[in-house]
Scaffold this active site. Structure first.
Site, short mmCIF file in Angstrom:
data_model
loop_
_atom_site.label_atom_id
_atom_site.label_comp_id
_atom_site.label_asym_id
_atom_site.label_seq_id
_atom_site.Cartn_x
_atom_site.Cartn_y
_atom_site.Cartn_z
N LYS A 9 -2.47 -12.34 20.66
CA LYS A 9 -3.14 -13.22 21.62
C LYS A 9 -2.90 -14.71 21.37
O LYS A 9 -2.57 -15.46 22.28
CB LYS A 9 -4.63 -12.94 21.52
CG LYS A 9 -5.42 -13.42 22.69
CD LYS A 9 -5.14 -12.49 23.80
CE LYS A 9 -6.09 -12.49 24.93
NZ LYS A 9 -5.92 -11.25 25.70
N HIS B 53 -3.69 -5.14 0.90
CA HIS B 53 -3.09 -5.61 2.16
C HIS B 53 -3.12 -7.14 2.22
O HIS B 53 -4.15 -7.72 2.55
CB HIS B 53 -3.85 -5.03 3.36
CG HIS B 53 -3.62 -3.56 3.52
ND1 HIS B 53 -2.55 -3.05 4.21
CD2 HIS B 53 -4.30 -2.50 3.05
CE1 HIS B 53 -2.59 -1.73 4.17
NE2 HIS B 53 -3.65 -1.37 3.47
N GLU C 176 -1.71 -8.91 4.44
CA GLU C 176 -1.56 -9.35 5.83
C GLU C 176 -2.88 -9.58 6.55
O GLU C 176 -2.92 -10.26 7.57
CB GLU C 176 -0.70 -8.34 6.61
CG GLU C 176 -1.32 -6.96 6.84
CD GLU C 176 -1.12 -5.98 5.67
OE1 GLU C 176 -0.92 -6.43 4.53
OE2 GLU C 176 -1.19 -4.76 5.91
N CYS D 95 0.84 -1.20 0.00
CA CYS D 95 0.00 0.00 0.00
C CYS D 95 0.88 1.25 0.00
O CYS D 95 1.53 1.54 -1.00
CB CYS D 95 -0.97 -0.06 1.18
SG CYS D 95 -2.31 1.12 1.01
#
Ligand code: XMP
Length: 525
Positions: free
Chosen positions: A370, A169, A171, A82
């Site tokens: 997490k 993106h 990811e 990006c």
């Protein structure tokens, strides 16, 4: 052989740590540095590849984050994402312009299969776009390797110089084959072998903690949640009884939670920790009286935590370090993770007072997501039910009660939440029983009741009521950075609603929140 690594250069986008995490999932060590870090220091680390992230600005804006041309001439493979791709074009002689409309959301992508980045990627796939500017001309030596309907240069490359760019993106999970594309970059372009393992994280941290702490004394803020529990066990493995864990019951915990935490970490539990429980509910309610603004509540709750730790530390004599279970999303969303915008200041990061009576704060999980924390927890032998416990925010019910917090409102939200959890857990077990152990497709990763500040008129037993509305929230998420509302079946929600209005005094209405993140956040404050 030095450990092979890929470096992510942070230009301030919200998803930057996700990029690093996708690289770690390829078993390659990945570190993030600000775009301000001098290039020679980056080169000195001998990265196998460099990824330039997205960012909130325009490459042509005054004072915009930038990079030197040398970055693209060092022979190190570079992938720009990006903003990173736009910057690469701008620096190398392409052109970036403002589009008339922002392109945002899932978009069909047509890829050129001859690009090494699209190895085993479908020719027509989906990508996640989020940009105002677009690349209108590519630099010399580059070719377009993917297009969307409105974007002729959705991906581009100069294979000879190992330079690549994506306008989208890869990811985020909304780009379903994005991980594959990043994996292709890491393995097929950078030539990494993937010899780094997450399991070594605990061992390396234990070593590092021992070295840092020496024979110092350490105080750990234990909330009983996954993060602080993993941090506490990690610390206790490293330094044993030099560690004291303080558990503050701030009166903003879920129903019965204080006793449950004490049962696990207290003297009757399986761990050899010095455990102190401080019952501070009254003190918190007093401090929070009349306060409505969420950030202010977080600050008060966070500051009171620190004051209590200081008091406990003083009782213990000298304490050198304070441990906190801060994890990466806390850092990035508090605006401390480099360049990203502040969304919320989580009490354990942004709300920290400047003057604390400790030499230093240790945050062993600061770089992890997490589910990575959970992997470390399992690796440390922490019981599964604790490791997979749903996350609970540090400020607790304080940020699940919209507006002013009172003991009465805490009671309402605790009771409603206990019913909600009981019924959902029951329904999930039933589903698994009926489906040969298979998980319900709607199983939320986090769900809770919150108390709206709205009171409305109702009727109960022929009487007018004017009571609160409880909001039920349930989300499915992998990384807690993005989330969608969970489709809990209607009949289960109806049972819960009926139970809450019947059993919880002060509630006459129950609402179910369908908002995703973005645009919402998981917690409502
Ligand atoms: P949000 O609401 O930011 O939540 O989408 C993402 C995850 O972080 C938790 N959360 C917090 N945790 N202090 C914490 O320790 C906070 O102030 C806080 N706010 C949100 C939230 O429960 C979710 O898991």
């Amino acid at each position: 052989m030095p450990q092979e690594k890929v470096i992510v250069i942070d230009f301030g986008g919200q998803y930057n740590q996700l990029v690093a995490r996708r690289v770690r999932e390829c078993n390659v060590l990945c570190e993030i540095y600000s775009w301000r870090k001098p290039l020679d220091e980056i080169f000195a680390m001998e990265p196998k590849g460099i990824i330039l992230t997205g960012g909130p600005n325009s490459v042509y804006a005054e004072g915009a984050a930038s990079c030197e041309r040398r970055l693209f001439e060092a022979g190190i493979p570079v992938l720009g994402l990006c903003y990173g791709a736009q910057l690469m074009m701008q620096v190398l002689g392409g052109k970036v312009e403002r589009a008339e409309n922002r392109e945002y959301g899932k978009t069909e992508l047509h890829v050129d299969k001859t690009s090494p980045l699209f190895y085993e990627v479908k020719e027509n796939t989906i990508c996640w776009m989020s940009h105002f500017d677009y690349i209108s001309e590519i630099a010399e030596g580059f070719r377009s390797t993917a297009q969307t309907q409105s974007c002729p240069y959705a991906a581009l490359e100069d294979e000879a110089h190992k330079l690549y760019g994506f306008q989208f993106h890869p990811e985020v999970l909304h780009t379903p084959e994005g991980s594959k594309m990043l994996r292709n970059f890491v393995y097929r372009v950078c030539g990494c072998s993937g010899d780094w393992r997450m399991d070594s994280f605990a061992a390396r941290q234990i070593e590092a903690i021992r070295e840092k702490v020496g024979d110092g004394r350490v105080l750990c803020a234990l909330s009983g949640g996954v993060d602080s529990s993993v941090a506490a066990v990690l610390l206790s493995r490293a330094i044993g009884k030099q560690l004291t864990c303080v558990f503050v019951d701030h009166g903003l915990l879920r129903k019965n939670e204080g006793d449950e935490v004490e049962a696990v970490f207290g003297p009757d539990g399986p761990y050899e920790l010095n455990f102190i429980r401080v019952n501070a509910a009254e003190r918190y309610y007093e401090k929070l009286a009349g306060v409505e603004e969420p950030e202010k509540k977080r600050r008060i709750i966070g500051e009171e935590f620190i004051r209590i730790f200081e008091e406990e530390a003083r009782k213990l004599g000298t304490v050198d370090y304070l441990v906190q279970g801060t994890i990466y999303p806390d850092v990035v969303e508090s605006g401390l993770g480099g360049e990203s915008a502040v969304i919320k200041s989580h009490h354990n990061v942004g709300g920290l007072p400047e003057h604390v009576d400790f030499k230093e704060i240790i945050e062993p999980l600061r770089d992890l997501f997490k589910d990575e924390v959970r992997a470390v927890g399992l690796n440390l032998g922490i019981p599964k039910n604790l490791v997979f416990r749903q996350p609970f925010p540090g400020p607790g019910l304080g940020i699940r009660i919209i507006g002013e917090v009172t003991a009465e409102k805490v009671r309402i939200v605790q009771d409603a939440d206990a019913i909600y959890r009981e019924e959902v857990d029951k329904a999930l077990s039933l589903y698994e029983e009926e489906h040969g152990g298979e998980e319900a497709p709607w199983k939320p990763n986090q769900f809770f009741a919150a108390l709206s500040n709205m009171r409305s008129v109702g009727v109960m037993g022929d009487e007018r009521t004017y009571d609160y509305a409880v909001v039920l929230r349930a989300v499915r998420t992998i990384d807690f950075m993005t989330a969608e509302s969970a489709n809990i079946p209607w009949d289960i929600l109806q049972t819960i609603t009926t139970r809450i209005v019947n059993e919880v005094r002060g509630v006459n209405r129950v609402l179910y929140d369908l908002t995703g993140k973005p645009p919402g956040t998981i917690e409502m404050e």
